[in-house]
Design a protein around this motif. Structure first.
Motif, PDB file in Angstrom:
ATOM      1  N   VAL A   1       5.027  11.208  -9.277  1.00 15.85           N
ATOM      2  CA  VAL A   1       5.877  10.519  -8.273  1.00 15.85           C
ATOM      3  C   VAL A   1       6.319   9.305  -9.158  1.00 15.85           C
ATOM      4  CG1 VAL A   1       4.742  11.266  -6.194  1.00 15.85           C
ATOM      5  CG2 VAL A   1       3.742   9.280  -7.109  1.00 15.85           C
ATOM      6  N   SER A   2       7.520   8.956  -8.595  1.00 13.72           N
ATOM      7  CA  SER A   2       8.261   7.601  -9.053  1.00 13.72           C
ATOM      8  C   SER A   2       8.276   6.807  -8.040  1.00 13.72           C
ATOM      9  CB  SER A   2       9.670   8.168  -9.767  1.00 13.72           C
ATOM     10  OG  SER A   2      10.305   6.658 -10.104  1.00 13.72           O
ATOM     11  N   ILE A   3       7.599   5.560  -7.972  1.00 15.41           N
ATOM     12  CA  ILE A   3       7.450   4.498  -6.956  1.00 15.41           C
ATOM     13  C   ILE A   3       8.186   3.334  -7.446  1.00 15.41           C
ATOM     14  CG2 ILE A   3       5.992   2.997  -6.047  1.00 15.41           C
ATOM     15  CD1 ILE A   3       3.591   5.032  -6.411  1.00 15.41           C
ATOM     16  N   ALA A   4       9.408   3.085  -6.470  1.00 11.51           N
ATOM     17  CA  ALA A   4      10.174   1.818  -6.653  1.00 11.51           C
ATOM     18  C   ALA A   4      10.284   1.101  -5.522  1.00 11.51           C
ATOM     19  CB  ALA A   4      11.538   2.270  -7.079  1.00 11.51           C
ATOM     20  N   SER A   5       8.999   1.008  -4.707  1.00  3.60           N
ATOM     21  CA  SER A   5       8.972   0.164  -3.264  1.00  3.60           C
ATOM     22  C   SER A   5       8.752  -1.198  -3.805  1.00  3.60           C
ATOM     23  CB  SER A   5       7.668   0.707  -2.895  1.00  3.60           C
ATOM     24  OG  SER A   5       6.543   0.431  -3.648  1.00  3.60           O
ATOM     25  N   PRO A   6       8.819  -2.223  -2.973  1.00  2.66           N
ATOM     26  CA  PRO A   6       8.597  -3.489  -2.909  1.00  2.66           C
ATOM     27  C   PRO A   6       7.125  -3.585  -3.447  1.00  2.66           C
ATOM     28  CG  PRO A   6       9.575  -3.381  -1.049  1.00  2.66           C
ATOM     29  CD  PRO A   6       9.655  -1.855  -1.505  1.00  2.66           C
ATOM     30  N   ASP A   7       6.954  -4.720  -4.340  1.00  6.01           N
ATOM     31  CA  ASP A   7       5.461  -4.832  -4.976  1.00  6.01           C
ATOM     32  C   ASP A   7       4.165  -4.938  -4.021  1.00  6.01           C
ATOM     33  OD1 ASP A   7       7.342  -5.251  -7.197  1.00  6.01           O
ATOM     34  OD2 ASP A   7       6.915  -7.376  -7.281  1.00  6.01           O
ATOM     35  N   HIS A   8       4.288  -5.190  -2.973  1.00  5.69           N
ATOM     36  CA  HIS A   8       3.411  -5.392  -2.011  1.00  5.69           C
ATOM     37  C   HIS A   8       2.728  -3.970  -1.676  1.00  5.69           C
ATOM     38  CE1 HIS A   8       6.580  -5.250   0.922  1.00  5.69           C
ATOM     39  NE2 HIS A   8       5.538  -4.717   1.700  1.00  5.69           N
ATOM     40  N   TRP A   9       3.658  -2.929  -1.970  1.00  5.13           N
ATOM     41  CA  TRP A   9       3.302  -1.474  -1.704  1.00  5.13           C
ATOM     42  C   TRP A   9       2.813  -0.957  -2.995  1.00  5.13           C
ATOM     43  CZ3 TRP A   9       1.626   1.177   2.131  1.00  5.13           C
ATOM     44  CH2 TRP A   9       2.301   1.376   3.379  1.00  5.13           C
ATOM     45  N   HIS A  10       2.952  -1.385  -4.198  1.00  5.97           N
ATOM     46  CA  HIS A  10       2.698  -0.554  -5.217  1.00  5.97           C
ATOM     47  C   HIS A  10       1.062  -0.196  -5.533  1.00  5.97           C
ATOM     48  CE1 HIS A  10       5.967  -2.202  -8.042  1.00  5.97           C
ATOM     49  NE2 HIS A  10       6.368  -1.650  -6.824  1.00  5.97           N
TER      50      HIS A  10
ATOM     51  N   MET B   1       6.889  -3.661   6.037  1.00  3.08           N
ATOM     52  CA  MET B   1       5.623  -4.782   5.784  1.00  3.08           C
ATOM     53  C   MET B   1       4.362  -4.120   5.389  1.00  3.08           C
ATOM     54  SD  MET B   1       6.615  -7.946   7.010  1.00  3.08           S
ATOM     55  CE  MET B   1       5.172  -8.577   7.887  1.00  3.08           C
ATOM     56  N   GLY B   2       4.196  -3.022   5.838  1.00  2.00           N
ATOM     57  CA  GLY B   2       2.820  -2.516   5.405  1.00  2.00           C
ATOM     58  C   GLY B   2       1.512  -3.415   5.458  1.00  2.00           C
ATOM     59  N   PRO B   3       1.077  -3.814   4.356  1.00  2.00           N
ATOM     60  CA  PRO B   3      -0.006  -4.561   4.271  1.00  2.00           C
ATOM     61  C   PRO B   3       0.032  -5.831   4.352  1.00  2.00           C
ATOM     62  CG  PRO B   3       0.257  -3.713   2.035  1.00  2.00           C
ATOM     63  CD  PRO B   3       1.245  -3.240   2.979  1.00  2.00           C
ATOM     64  N   LEU B   4       1.399  -6.261   4.202  1.00  3.56           N
ATOM     65  CA  LEU B   4       1.338  -7.848   4.279  1.00  3.56           C
ATOM     66  C   LEU B   4       0.917  -8.276   5.887  1.00  3.56           C
ATOM     67  CD1 LEU B   4       4.952  -8.258   2.641  1.00  3.56           C
ATOM     68  CD2 LEU B   4       2.738  -8.826   1.621  1.00  3.56           C
TER      69      LEU B   4
ATOM     70  N   ASP C   1       1.262 -12.028   6.579  1.00  2.11           N
ATOM     71  CA  ASP C   1       1.783 -13.208   6.859  1.00  2.11           C
ATOM     72  C   ASP C   1       2.736 -13.279   8.153  1.00  2.11           C
ATOM     73  OD1 ASP C   1       2.876 -15.770   6.791  1.00  2.11           O
ATOM     74  OD2 ASP C   1       2.884 -15.936   4.594  1.00  2.11           O
ATOM     75  N   PRO C   2       2.381 -13.850   9.228  1.00  2.00           N
ATOM     76  CA  PRO C   2       3.067 -13.903  10.340  1.00  2.00           C
ATOM     77  C   PRO C   2       4.383 -14.599  10.069  1.00  2.00           C
ATOM     78  CG  PRO C   2       1.605 -15.495  10.575  1.00  2.00           C
ATOM     79  CD  PRO C   2       1.188 -14.715   9.392  1.00  2.00           C
ATOM     80  N   ALA C   3       4.797 -15.606   9.125  1.00  2.00           N
ATOM     81  CA  ALA C   3       5.945 -15.981   8.721  1.00  2.00           C
ATOM     82  C   ALA C   3       7.155 -14.948   8.240  1.00  2.00           C
ATOM     83  CB  ALA C   3       5.761 -17.099   7.523  1.00  2.00           C
ATOM     84  N   ILE C   4       6.645 -13.823   8.023  1.00  2.30           N
ATOM     85  CA  ILE C   4       7.735 -12.948   7.294  1.00  2.30           C
ATOM     86  C   ILE C   4       8.337 -12.242   8.574  1.00  2.30           C
ATOM     87  CG2 ILE C   4       7.810 -10.652   5.851  1.00  2.30           C
ATOM     88  CD1 ILE C   4       4.990 -11.483   4.637  1.00  2.30           C
ATOM     89  N   HIS C   5       9.438 -12.171   8.449  1.00  2.00           N
ATOM     90  CA  HIS C   5      10.331 -11.378   9.422  1.00  2.00           C
ATOM     91  C   HIS C   5      11.516 -10.729   8.927  1.00  2.00           C
ATOM     92  CE1 HIS C   5      11.555 -15.857   9.092  1.00  2.00           C
ATOM     93  NE2 HIS C   5      12.583 -15.279   8.910  1.00  2.00           N
ATOM     94  N   TYR C   6      12.159  -9.894   9.507  1.00  4.96           N
ATOM     95  CA  TYR C   6      13.672  -9.320   8.823  1.00  4.96           C
ATOM     96  C   TYR C   6      14.545 -10.154   8.578  1.00  4.96           C
ATOM     97  CZ  TYR C   6      17.287  -6.188   8.088  1.00  4.96           C
ATOM     98  OH  TYR C   6      18.432  -5.561   7.798  1.00  4.96           O
TER      99      TYR C   6
END
Length: 447
Positions: free
Chosen positions: A120-129, A228-231, A233-238
């Motif tokens: 697999v080639s993974i190019a997701s945001p870092d928090h999903w790596h 969002m996955g494992p993140l 932090d309630p401060a994160i929004h779209y």
């Protein structure tokens, strides 16, 4: 959850009754010609792609230059990006005179169930790596994962365990390791051509800043909760800058790279985004792969002019402009030794002694460096040989650890000491409790 489980069972049942199955439609029978080369069935490598934004597209374009590579499936939290990727893959397959099929998935776990996918080639945001890589290894898939290896120090360490425990091949997307000018610079330093290295200047850019984007409505077709996955932090929004939108009709690609990397809540700033490239080469040159600095002093502490990293052997590395001239401020590296110096950046290398290699320079077009077939070919070769590639998981882990430690010191605004042999802070409980060492994942995720 029950609905998703039922869908999986139906899909498995369908495949069991299918005469061709997924394998028959994605793997070619017999010997074939691929990119002008004759490829045996045993030498083909079937890929699945996870994360289909600008970087995922660039990685796909690079892999298409590798003989014997086939693409079977793709996965993203954005429906339009899945469709765009499928269209690109099937257009490439048509040009190769091979069956056109690229299955789409919203959940990467479904892609990993595929027995016909080798890597697999993974190019997701870092928090999903970390989760994606660990689960891929457990599913017996080899992994090409974008840099930086992980979001936190602990994630990187767990990824190393998963790769080795499952006997997998992992290549970090630090493509400068496969680039001629950086390889030349590393060889000059390692050979002692410029003497003993005393200091290294590395320009990467700023540490991450607090998230300051206003919340906006989540577009249809984007699973923001899954992004969002494992993140936790309630401060994160779209906001569209975090996950740049596209359109299919009319065709319109992202207008910027995902800005999640510039914010503390979702990324590690330039420190990691470019540090995963430049600090990585510095480590390689001075023989610190798998290790790293033992002390990190933030910019501004007791009038410290630059972010400073100290190695146990006395070498000092600072985040600062690495040379004067027309390209002052460009991201790159300056190695300063007792017999001379070497400066290197993308498309450029220069030494104090012109006889060593002379001055070489070329213009790098925007996005050109993101397409690195040699780095992908190195990974494919490693998959076939079952040997480590040029940027294995331990290398990515040590570079990621360095970048995280630099940000920890910057946020604490004081020196942080680290033992690269024991992978510990000693008695510094505040540093160990920092979110960039490790954080509590949001339910139901766990590391």
């Amino acid at each position: 959850m029950e609905e998703k489980k039922s869908a999986k069972l139906n899909r498995r049942k369908f495949l069991s009754y299918s005469a061709l199955g997924l394998t028959g439609l994605t793997i070619l029978p017999g010997w074939v010609m691929a990119n002008g080369k004759r490829i045996a069935p045993s030498d083909r490598v079937v890929l699945g792609f996870i994360g289909l934004g600008r970087q995922g597209i660039s990685d796909f374009n690079s892999f298409t230059g590798c003989p014997g590579v086939q693409v079977a499936a793709c996965c993203d939290v954005d429906n339009l990006k899945r469709i765009r990727f499928k269209n690109k893959v099937e257009a490439w397959q048509a040009g190769q005179n091979i069956p056109q099929r690229c299955d789409m998935y919203e959940f990467y776990e479904d892609l990993l169930e595929r027995k016909d996918i080798d890597a697999v080639s993974i190019a997701s945001p870092d928090h999903w790596h970390a989760l994606m890589t660990i689960h891929s290894c457990e599913a017996n898939k080899d992994v090409y994962v974008q840099k930086p290896l992980a979001f936190t120090i602990r994630e990187g360490l767990e990824m190393v365990k998963a790769v080795r425990a499952n006997n997998r091949v992992l290549q970090v997307g630090s493509q400068q390791r496969s680039s001629e000018e950086f390889q030349q610079a590393v060889e000059l330093v390692r050979s002692g051509a410029i003497g003993h290295i005393e200091s290294i200047y590395v320009k990467v850019g700023d540490s991450p800043k607090p998230l300051d984007l206003p919340e906006q409505p989540v577009p249809s077709g984007l699973n923001w909760n899954l992004w969002m996955g494992p993140l936790n932090d309630p401060a994160i929004h779209y906001h569209p800058d975090l996950c740049p939108p596209i359109s299919i009709n009319p065709e319109k690609d992202e207008q910027l790279w995902g800005a999640w990397r510039w914010y503390r809540e979702t990324g590690n700033g330039y420190t990691a985004d470019w540090g995963a490239h430049m600090f990585d080469i510095a480590q390689a040159a001075i023989g610190m792969d798998g290790l790293g600095p033992c002390e990190f002093i933030p910019k501004g502490y007791n009038n410290t002019e630059y972010l400073t990293m100290k190695y146990q052997n006395g070498i000092i590395m600072t985040e600062q402009n690495w040379r004067d001239g027309g390209k002052r401020g460009s991201r790159g590296i300056g190695f300063n030794g007792t017999k001379g110096w070497v400066n290197v950046m993308r498309g450029y290398i220069e030494s104090s002694d012109p006889s060593l290699l002379g001055k070489k320079e070329k213009e790098i077009a925007e996005g050109e460096y993101e397409v690195s077939s040699p780095h992908m070919q190195n990974f494919i070769d490693a998959v076939r040989s079952r040997k480590d590639p040029i940027a294995p998981v331990e290398v990515g882990c040590s570079t990621n650890t360095l970048c995280c430690l630099a940000n920890i010191a910057t946020e604490l605004q004081r020196p942080v000491k680290w033992n690269p042999a024991t992978l510990s802070f000693g008695d510094d409980k505040e540093a160990k409790a920092h979110r960039l060492y490790g954080y509590q994942y949001r339910n139901p995720y766990s590391l």
